[in-house]
Write a protein that holds these residues in place. Structure first.
Motif, PDB file in Angstrom:
ATOM      1  N   ASP A 110       0.824  -1.204   0.000  1.00 14.36           N
ATOM      2  CA  ASP A 110       0.000   0.000   0.000  1.00 14.36           C
ATOM      3  C   ASP A 110       0.864   1.263   0.000  1.00 14.36           C
ATOM      4  O   ASP A 110       0.532   2.252  -0.656  1.00 14.36           O
ATOM      5  CB  ASP A 110      -0.925  -0.020   1.225  1.00 14.36           C
ATOM      6  CG  ASP A 110      -1.945   1.090   1.206  1.00 14.36           C
ATOM      7  OD1 ASP A 110      -2.672   1.216   0.201  1.00 14.36           O
ATOM      8  OD2 ASP A 110      -2.020   1.844   2.204  1.00 14.36           O
ATOM      9  N   PHE A 111       1.969   1.225   0.721  1.00 14.51           N
ATOM     10  CA  PHE A 111       2.870   2.371   0.799  1.00 14.51           C
ATOM     11  C   PHE A 111       3.637   2.573  -0.507  1.00 14.51           C
ATOM     12  O   PHE A 111       3.813   3.697  -0.973  1.00 14.51           O
ATOM     13  CB  PHE A 111       3.853   2.171   1.963  1.00 14.51           C
ATOM     14  CG  PHE A 111       4.871   3.261   2.093  1.00 14.51           C
ATOM     15  CD1 PHE A 111       4.546   4.470   2.676  1.00 14.51           C
ATOM     16  CD2 PHE A 111       6.164   3.077   1.624  1.00 14.51           C
ATOM     17  CE1 PHE A 111       5.488   5.488   2.795  1.00 14.51           C
ATOM     18  CE2 PHE A 111       7.113   4.079   1.728  1.00 14.51           C
ATOM     19  CZ  PHE A 111       6.778   5.288   2.318  1.00 14.51           C
ATOM     20  N   ALA A 112       4.116   1.471  -1.097  1.00 17.02           N
ATOM     21  CA  ALA A 112       5.005   1.573  -2.259  1.00 17.02           C
ATOM     22  C   ALA A 112       4.268   1.817  -3.567  1.00 17.02           C
ATOM     23  O   ALA A 112       4.820   2.440  -4.476  1.00 17.02           O
ATOM     24  CB  ALA A 112       5.850   0.305  -2.374  1.00 17.02           C
ATOM     25  N   TRP A 113       3.036   1.333  -3.679  1.00 14.78           N
ATOM     26  CA  TRP A 113       2.355   1.413  -4.973  1.00 14.78           C
ATOM     27  C   TRP A 113       2.198   2.844  -5.501  1.00 14.78           C
ATOM     28  O   TRP A 113       2.459   3.088  -6.684  1.00 14.78           O
ATOM     29  CB  TRP A 113       1.007   0.700  -4.925  1.00 14.78           C
ATOM     30  CG  TRP A 113       0.397   0.643  -6.282  1.00 14.78           C
ATOM     31  CD1 TRP A 113      -0.713   1.295  -6.715  1.00 14.78           C
ATOM     32  CD2 TRP A 113       0.902  -0.070  -7.416  1.00 14.78           C
ATOM     33  NE1 TRP A 113      -0.948   1.020  -8.045  1.00 14.78           N
ATOM     34  CE2 TRP A 113       0.045   0.182  -8.502  1.00 14.78           C
ATOM     35  CE3 TRP A 113       2.004  -0.897  -7.615  1.00 14.78           C
ATOM     36  CZ2 TRP A 113       0.242  -0.359  -9.763  1.00 14.78           C
ATOM     37  CZ3 TRP A 113       2.206  -1.438  -8.880  1.00 14.78           C
ATOM     38  CH2 TRP A 113       1.331  -1.170  -9.929  1.00 14.78           C
ATOM     39  N   PRO A 114       1.794   3.812  -4.682  1.00 13.99           N
ATOM     40  CA  PRO A 114       1.702   5.185  -5.210  1.00 13.99           C
ATOM     41  C   PRO A 114       3.055   5.730  -5.692  1.00 13.99           C
ATOM     42  O   PRO A 114       3.108   6.508  -6.642  1.00 13.99           O
ATOM     43  CB  PRO A 114       1.181   6.002  -4.020  1.00 13.99           C
ATOM     44  CG  PRO A 114       0.512   5.016  -3.141  1.00 13.99           C
ATOM     45  CD  PRO A 114       1.260   3.730  -3.314  1.00 13.99           C
ATOM     46  N   ILE A 115       4.141   5.307  -5.061  1.00  9.54           N
ATOM     47  CA  ILE A 115       5.472   5.748  -5.483  1.00  9.54           C
ATOM     48  C   ILE A 115       5.799   5.163  -6.857  1.00  9.54           C
ATOM     49  O   ILE A 115       6.317   5.855  -7.732  1.00  9.54           O
ATOM     50  CB  ILE A 115       6.530   5.345  -4.427  1.00  9.54           C
ATOM     51  CG1 ILE A 115       6.251   6.079  -3.108  1.00  9.54           C
ATOM     52  CG2 ILE A 115       7.946   5.626  -4.921  1.00  9.54           C
ATOM     53  CD1 ILE A 115       7.056   5.594  -1.935  1.00  9.54           C
TER      54      ILE A 115
END
Length: 196
Positions: free
Chosen positions: A111-116
């Protein structure tokens, strides 16, 4: 339970596939590293792209191999403490660890990495080094690696529950269940009482 064990087998097969794949990534990193060193020393040629691809490959080996490592029971354990506990207690500790710590961590990291990853892809983010590589593929390794680790965690959870219900071999003793016949034999032998 049989359906869940079949699902576990499919997940294990995917983890084994990635385990075989990352061996080639190690070879590729080694060849690129050697070629880059020879080009720099012998011909005074160099490229930041060659250096960065080595880092990308190392990241891929580390992240994509985590699920396979879990399948092989090769993660670090506190064996001094665990060896004093009954197998049933160790299974319960693993189940709690998977449910309370590992699966939530995998979800958080994805969840944290996907937007990046998405942002880097849309913007076409490049390395700040001259001749460097695009960034989104290496960023994508984080959610991909944690997704594979999370899948293997589900498989290991199923195997531990099956063991506690007497429907599967001990997943801690078999180191990855590569030989299913040996696993079944070990389970059968462990349930038969020794003659007196």
């Amino acid at each position: 339970m049989d359906t869940l064990l079949r699902l576990s087998g499919v997940i294990d097969a995917v983890s084994r596939l990635f385990g075989k794949f990352i061996i080639w990534l190690v070879l590729a990193a080694t060849v690129i590293s050697a070629g880059n060193a020879i080009a720099r020393k012998a011909f005074n040629l160099g490229s930041n792209a060659f250096l960065e691809i080595q880092w990308y490959l190392f990241g891929a080996v580390f992240l994509l191999g985590a699920g396979f490592t879990f399948l092989q029971n090769a993660h670090v354990r506190i064996d001094v403490v665990a060896s004093r506990l009954s197998m049933r207690t160790r299974m319960f500790i693993d189940i709690v660890g998977i449910l309370v710590f590992l699966l939530p961590l995998c979800w958080f990291m994805i969840d944290f990495a996907w937007p990046i990853v998405k942002g880097a892809y849309i913007s076409g983010e490049m390395s700040s080094n001259s001749g460097g590589l695009i960034r989104w593929p290496v960023y994508a390794l984080v959610p991909a690696g944690f997704a594979l680790l999370g899948l293997q965690a589900v498989s290991e959870l199923i195997k531990r529950i099956a063991f506690l219900h007497g429907k599967g071999p001990n997943p801690l003793l078999l180191g990855g269940h590569d030989d299913q016949a040996a696993a079944v034999a070990a389970h059968t032998d462990s349930t038969v009482e020794e003659p007196k």
